[in-house]
Design an enzyme around this catalytic site. Sequence first.
Site, PDB file in Angstrom:
ATOM      1  N   LYS A  51      43.530  12.723 -20.109  1.00 39.29           N
ATOM      2  CA  LYS A  51      42.583  12.987 -21.193  1.00 39.29           C
ATOM      3  C   LYS A  51      43.256  13.494 -22.467  1.00 39.29           C
ATOM      4  O   LYS A  51      42.710  13.327 -23.563  1.00 39.29           O
ATOM      5  CB  LYS A  51      41.536  14.006 -20.741  1.00 39.29           C
ATOM      6  CG  LYS A  51      40.540  13.490 -19.712  1.00 39.29           C
ATOM      7  CD  LYS A  51      39.507  12.592 -20.344  1.00 39.29           C
ATOM      8  CE  LYS A  51      38.367  12.273 -19.386  1.00 39.29           C
ATOM      9  NZ  LYS A  51      37.321  11.458 -20.024  1.00 39.29           N
ATOM     10  N   SER A 301      44.897   9.765 -12.317  1.00 34.52           N
ATOM     11  CA  SER A 301      44.373  10.238 -13.603  1.00 34.52           C
ATOM     12  C   SER A 301      44.595  11.712 -13.864  1.00 34.52           C
ATOM     13  O   SER A 301      44.609  12.137 -15.025  1.00 34.52           O
ATOM     14  CB  SER A 301      42.881   9.906 -13.720  1.00 34.52           C
ATOM     15  OG  SER A 301      42.171  10.435 -12.620  1.00 34.52           O
TER      16      SER A 301
END
Length: 315
Positions: A51, A301
């Site tokens: 992110k 991720s």
Amino acid sequence: MVSAADVQDAAERLAGVAHRTPVVTSSTLDELVGAEVFLKCENFQRMGAFKFRGAYNAISRLGPEQLRRGVVAYSSGNHAQAVALACRLLGTTAVILMPEDAPAAKLAATRGYGAEVITFDRYTEDREQLGRELAEERGLALVPPYDHPHIMAGQGTAALELLAETGPLDALVVPVGGGGLIAGCATVAKARHPGIRVVGVEPDTADDTHRSLAAGERVSTPVSRTIADGLAVATPGELTFSVNRRLVDEVVLVSDDEVRAALRLTFERLKLVVEPSGAVGIAALLTGRITAPRRVGVVISGGNIGVERFAELLG
């Protein structure tokens, strides 16, 4: 909305700021899956997840006056931390809306980066509406977690780096929440290697993108209580879905128990600490949900999980 050139531009903006995360291989995993697997380990990214790429790419493009006013975002954890850190690096302030039941480690880390955290009930309140209201009330720039071209372009730099290191792959496997990561990754992967198969993975109780692709339009699901909290999105993003319906070949589903098994394997055999959302791609390969090609890349991720929660999940 987003192109391979946008992803390359984001990579140049992130150079020297974001980490170029390692690509890890494992002969044990290869044998279990029956393919050559390359893991793009975004659990080693700044603040522990991919992110940061999108948040920094978007916030760094704001003008001086807006940076003076500050930024608002909503997130269950990783986007929250990414925005908080990016704002600190860029000399601005962050207000973050986070669910009351967000993981304690993610709440603490977001506050640790200097953000003001406002909690809400994710099961009864609309975080997007809360974000818009707060942005208008305080004059803040709203930085959404996925439904924004600069966010998608920034996230796509993970695949750009992976392909630069591995060369052509037969398939790319990516976790799916709101769809920003897979939209950016699919954009650059298909541009570089048109024959690559892009496969998304969702929890079986948070299958909004899977259902939406089947229906040919965005559909909503109840907010899920899956252990993969970062993927518990009720509706795909409008912009992300318009990209993913064109470029994503398939979305497969995994259960919480299958994710737990993937977490255990990555810890015991690969010596990697991964959060549940980051392990869904490995889970999909281990369970045979994806017919393993010869060479496959998997985006891990993130790795933002507290030791107590990690022990609880594996216990």
